[in-house]
Design a protein around this motif. Structure first.
Motif, PDB file in Angstrom:
ATOM      1  N   ASP A  23       0.826   0.452  -4.987  1.00 59.15           N
ATOM      2  CA  ASP A  23      -0.321   0.515  -4.086  1.00 59.15           C
ATOM      3  C   ASP A  23      -0.196   1.690  -3.121  1.00 59.15           C
ATOM      4  OD1 ASP A  23      -1.244  -1.723  -5.330  1.00 59.15           O
ATOM      5  OD2 ASP A  23      -0.655  -3.121  -3.744  1.00 59.15           O
ATOM      6  N   ASN A  24      -1.350   2.056  -2.543  1.00 54.78           N
ATOM      7  CA  ASN A  24      -1.411   3.070  -1.473  1.00 54.78           C
ATOM      8  C   ASN A  24      -0.817   4.408  -1.888  1.00 54.78           C
ATOM      9  OD1 ASN A  24      -2.495   1.103   0.382  1.00 54.78           O
ATOM     10  ND2 ASN A  24      -0.409   0.285   0.589  1.00 54.78           N
ATOM     11  N   ILE A  25      -1.110   4.824  -3.106  1.00 58.04           N
ATOM     12  CA  ILE A  25      -0.606   6.112  -3.566  1.00 58.04           C
ATOM     13  C   ILE A  25      -1.543   7.228  -3.100  1.00 58.04           C
ATOM     14  CG2 ILE A  25       0.659   5.265  -5.571  1.00 58.04           C
ATOM     15  CD1 ILE A  25      -1.780   5.961  -7.287  1.00 58.04           C
ATOM     16  N   ARG A  30      -3.072  -0.616 -13.809  1.00 57.70           N
ATOM     17  CA  ARG A  30      -1.856  -1.429 -13.717  1.00 57.70           C
ATOM     18  C   ARG A  30      -1.445  -1.672 -12.264  1.00 57.70           C
ATOM     19  NH1 ARG A  30       2.434   1.213 -18.019  1.00 57.70           N
ATOM     20  NH2 ARG A  30       1.158   0.977 -19.900  1.00 57.70           N
ATOM     21  N   ARG A  31      -1.904  -0.818 -11.360  1.00 58.75           N
ATOM     22  CA  ARG A  31      -1.473  -0.950  -9.971  1.00 58.75           C
ATOM     23  C   ARG A  31      -1.951  -2.275  -9.399  1.00 58.75           C
ATOM     24  NH1 ARG A  31      -3.077   2.124  -6.132  1.00 58.75           N
ATOM     25  NH2 ARG A  31      -5.086   2.720  -7.024  1.00 58.75           N
ATOM     26  N   PRO A  32      -1.094  -2.975  -8.643  1.00 61.53           N
ATOM     27  CA  PRO A  32      -1.444  -4.312  -8.151  1.00 61.53           C
ATOM     28  C   PRO A  32      -2.773  -4.376  -7.399  1.00 61.53           C
ATOM     29  CG  PRO A  32       0.890  -3.915  -7.829  1.00 61.53           C
ATOM     30  CD  PRO A  32       0.310  -2.621  -8.335  1.00 61.53           C
ATOM     31  N   GLU A  33      -3.081  -3.380  -6.541  1.00 65.24           N
ATOM     32  CA  GLU A  33      -4.319  -3.460  -5.779  1.00 65.24           C
ATOM     33  C   GLU A  33      -5.535  -3.331  -6.689  1.00 65.24           C
ATOM     34  OE1 GLU A  33      -4.438  -0.474  -2.798  1.00 65.24           O
ATOM     35  OE2 GLU A  33      -4.134   1.220  -4.165  1.00 65.24           O
ATOM     36  N   ARG A  52     -16.129   2.666  -7.429  1.00 61.16           N
ATOM     37  CA  ARG A  52     -15.239   3.008  -8.552  1.00 61.16           C
ATOM     38  C   ARG A  52     -13.943   2.211  -8.505  1.00 61.16           C
ATOM     39  NH1 ARG A  52     -17.629   7.949  -7.344  1.00 61.16           N
ATOM     40  NH2 ARG A  52     -15.961   8.621  -5.949  1.00 61.16           N
ATOM     41  N   ASP A  53     -13.587   1.712  -7.325  1.00 56.62           N
ATOM     42  CA  ASP A  53     -12.360   0.928  -7.189  1.00 56.62           C
ATOM     43  C   ASP A  53     -12.521  -0.517  -7.654  1.00 56.62           C
ATOM     44  OD1 ASP A  53     -10.847   3.007  -6.252  1.00 56.62           O
ATOM     45  OD2 ASP A  53     -11.123   2.528  -4.134  1.00 56.62           O
ATOM     46  N   VAL A  54     -13.747  -0.944  -7.962  1.00 60.27           N
ATOM     47  CA  VAL A  54     -13.946  -2.328  -8.416  1.00 60.27           C
ATOM     48  C   VAL A  54     -14.607  -2.370  -9.794  1.00 60.27           C
ATOM     49  CG1 VAL A  54     -14.017  -3.252  -6.079  1.00 60.27           C
ATOM     50  CG2 VAL A  54     -16.155  -2.555  -7.165  1.00 60.27           C
ATOM     51  N   ILE A  55     -14.696  -1.218 -10.447  1.00 53.14           N
ATOM     52  CA  ILE A  55     -15.209  -1.121 -11.815  1.00 53.14           C
ATOM     53  C   ILE A  55     -14.044  -0.689 -12.700  1.00 53.14           C
ATOM     54  CG2 ILE A  55     -16.817   0.078 -13.354  1.00 53.14           C
ATOM     55  CD1 ILE A  55     -18.622   0.520 -10.914  1.00 53.14           C
ATOM     56  N   ALA A  56     -13.846  -1.378 -13.805  1.00 55.61           N
ATOM     57  CA  ALA A  56     -12.681  -1.086 -14.645  1.00 55.61           C
ATOM     58  C   ALA A  56     -12.700   0.352 -15.151  1.00 55.61           C
ATOM     59  CB  ALA A  56     -12.624  -2.066 -15.816  1.00 55.61           C
ATOM     60  N   PHE A  57     -13.836   0.783 -15.691  1.00 51.11           N
ATOM     61  CA  PHE A  57     -13.909   2.123 -16.271  1.00 51.11           C
ATOM     62  C   PHE A  57     -15.152   2.845 -15.745  1.00 51.11           C
ATOM     63  CE2 PHE A  57     -11.696  -0.606 -19.341  1.00 51.11           C
ATOM     64  CZ  PHE A  57     -10.473   0.051 -19.399  1.00 51.11           C
TER      65      PHE A  57
END
Length: 599
Positions: free
Chosen positions: A123-125, A141-144, A556-561
């Protein structure tokens, strides 16, 4: 590579707890982190449920098996069979849900190796979004990111349960339909079997859900993909998902109450956030007058205030010219900021120009004096009257915009939001819902010199305004409503026209001839003649709603692709060229290559 044959997973990594102490377990996942302490190797193993620490001890695994553990690297896919042990008090990790336990490995299988990822799977990269989208399979794959996608699943499950419990039917509507370009641009799909003709991907299921009401299904919902070929922003995508709803034999109050109850249940069950109703109701005109926006953020004040009457009749030509031409002079009060640095004031002047304003004025009520670029044109008494009328105090700053009402609203409304951010007035944890109602039915399109439907042409006008459809369209209010959350429109709908004669009048009001209306919507007008019930509905932007619930800044952070702002997929390289045979099958020729050669 090894297989899982005879070694099936018994537990998920993030679900191991001290209740499992002493149990033999099999866990599978990806190597998240590896620490080598000589004869001991510690690996944080990750699956979608979370992390668990696994311990590989040379004295317990044996000299033959331990080298396999030494070969482990980041993102290797492994399976571990071992026993759960309590960690000693000094080694407990309070930051991990599984931090009280660890698994001592008795058998390790390497199911697959992995190259070194282009960024850390954590997370937080601090990584450019372009790289994240190119390697989206790693980003996910990132947990967030997994939490976001799991939240999205939970949201849709709660929605489906709510509507099923309340008598709604989920009915699918077509993806290949007729082009009706009255809103955004359609995505067109060529028909191979009907050369030269095209389907359109739906911008919404609007027409079909209304026809379902005519067909007698009474309560419909659908979680549906929609498509709009338009310029993108952080909260827009060319393909998006909406919760679509329609009901028959209802009034506006029933729809608003039903949706409020859905949202209250959704926020409680999905993110354990208590929302109470009824939600505040505000007319479109009131929202524009007070906040300069039809989706006001009510988490802070700083409302727009009209000071036109106090500045009228002076030699200050800027204000006089605006007021004589039907404009207005409005302010916002930035409390305690009279001593704003001049450099910041100059920056705000440029800021409002981005929203159509020609400039920005101000009044600074400092401890020692009143400062203003138009001070010499007005008496001190006038400035004191403005101070009293706006509720300003010594130490406050009034920011002033003078222009046409819509320009004032947009510029000062955006400036209000900007000052709210700069002054840290917006509580990120607060949820402020409201309904904006009584929208204008039409808006004037300067470029095309005609009236257009503000929402869509199937929205019902208010009964008392029907008489003005042809003579004064700008006066007509619609039976339309938007649900707003924290300054973002999350849902919008209306009561619909269910009379074919009234529908034809609305088409005429927006400049469609009878022939054009019949060519685009003839099947719908015909259907209306067979007993259409009163009906209405609403649609919620699922991506935008989940974004707010997940406290993210981009959908974009809540859409898979997702797609980029240029509507492309960096992972698959779509859109892409197709070969000439495919084009010939569709009876299509492209001129793009020719244009490139000419350039």
């Amino acid at each position: 590579m090894e297989t899982l044959e005879g070694m099936s997973r018994t537990h998920h990594c993030g679900k191991i707890s001290k209740d499992d102490t002493g149990k033999e377990v099999v866990v599978c996942g990806w190597v998240s982190r590896r620490r080598d302490h000589g004869g001991l190797i510690f690996v944080d193993l990750r699956d979608r449920s979370g992390l668990v620490q696994t311990v590989f001890a040379e004295d317990k695994m044996g000299e033959q098996a331990f080298p396999k553990a030494e070969s482990l690297r980041s993102e290797y896919v492994i399976a571990v069979r071992g026993r759960v042990s309590l960690r000693s008090a000094e080694t407990i990790n309070p930051h991990m849900p599984t931090g009280e336990v660890e698994i001592y490995c008795e058998e390790l299988r390497i199911l697959n190796t992995a190259q070194t990822p282009p960024f850390y799977i954590q997370d937080n990269i601090d990584v450019d979004e372009t790289l994240r989208l190119k390697y989206r399979y790693l980003d996910l794959r990132r947990p967030e990111m997994q939490k976001n996608i799991i939240l999205r699943h939970r949201v849709t499950k709660i929605m489906r349960d709510y509507f099923d419990r309340n008598g709604f039917l989920e009915i699918e509507t077509p993806m290949l339909t007729k082009s009706t370009p009255e809103g955004a641009r359609d995505f067109l799909v060529p028909s191979r079997l009907n050369p030269g003709k095209f389907y359109a991907l739906p911008q919404s299921p609007q027409i079909f859900k209304q026809i379902l009401m005519l067909a007698g299904y009474e309560k419909y919902f659908q979680i549906v993909r929609c498509f709009r070929d338009e310029d993108l922003r952080a909260d827009r995508q060319p393909e998006f998902t909406q919760l679509d709803i329609e009901m028959s034999f209802i009034d506006q109050e029933y729809i608003l109450n039903t949706m409020e109850n859905m949202v209250i249940e959704l926020f409680d069950k999905a993110i354990a956030s208590k929302v109470t109703g009824p939600f505040l109701r505000m007319t479109w005109q009131d929202a524009m007058d007070r906040f300069g926006s039809d989706k006001p953020d009510l988490r802070f004040g700083m409302e727009l205030m009209d000071i036109s009457e106090y500045v009228r009749g002076s030699e200050f030509k800027v204000f006089e010219s605006v007021l004589k031409n039907g404009g207005q002079v409005k302010v916002i009060n930035v409390e305690g900021y009279a001593n704003i640095p001049r450099r910041e004031l100059d920056g705000l002047v440029e800021y409002v120009k981005n929203y159509g304003a020609k400039g920005l004025a101000w009044i600074q009520y400092t401890d020692s004096e009143i400062k203003s670029p138009f001070k010499k044109f007005y008496s001190e008494e006038t400035f004191n009257k403005i101070k009293e009328a706006t509720g300003a105090k010594t130490g406050d700053l009034l920011l002033v915009v003078a222009d046409k009402p819509l320009v004032v609203a947009q510029a000062l409304g955006e400036l209000r939001l900007e000052m709210g951010r700069r002054r840290n007035l917006i509580d990120p944890d607060k949820l402020s819902f409201l309904w904006v109602v009584n929208f204008p039915m039409f808006e004037y399109e300067e470029e095309e010199k005609r009236w257009k439907a503000m929402h869509h042409p199937f929205t019902a006008p208010c009964d008392e305004d029907v008489q003005y459809l042809m003579s004064d369209p700008g006066r007509v209010k619609a039976k339309a409503y938007d649900m707003v959350l924290n300054g973002t429109e999350i849902g919008g709908g209306s009561l619909r026209i269910y009379n074919s004669d009234l529908q034809e009048k609305v088409f005429e009001a927006i400049g469609l001839t009878p022939e054009q209306a019949r060519a685009k919507f003839g099947f719908m007008l015909d259907a209306f003649k067979y007993g259409t019930p009163p009906h209405g509905g609403i649609a919620f932007g699922l991506d935008r709603l989940v974004m707010i619930m997940a406290k993210r800044k981009s959908i974009r952070d809540v859409i898979a692709f997702p797609k980029t702002q240029s509507a492309s997929c960096l992972m698959t390289q779509a859109p892409s060229d197709v070969d000439n045979k495919q084009l010939r099958d569709l009876s299509i020729k492209t001129t793009v290559a020719k244009k490139h050669k000419e350039d």
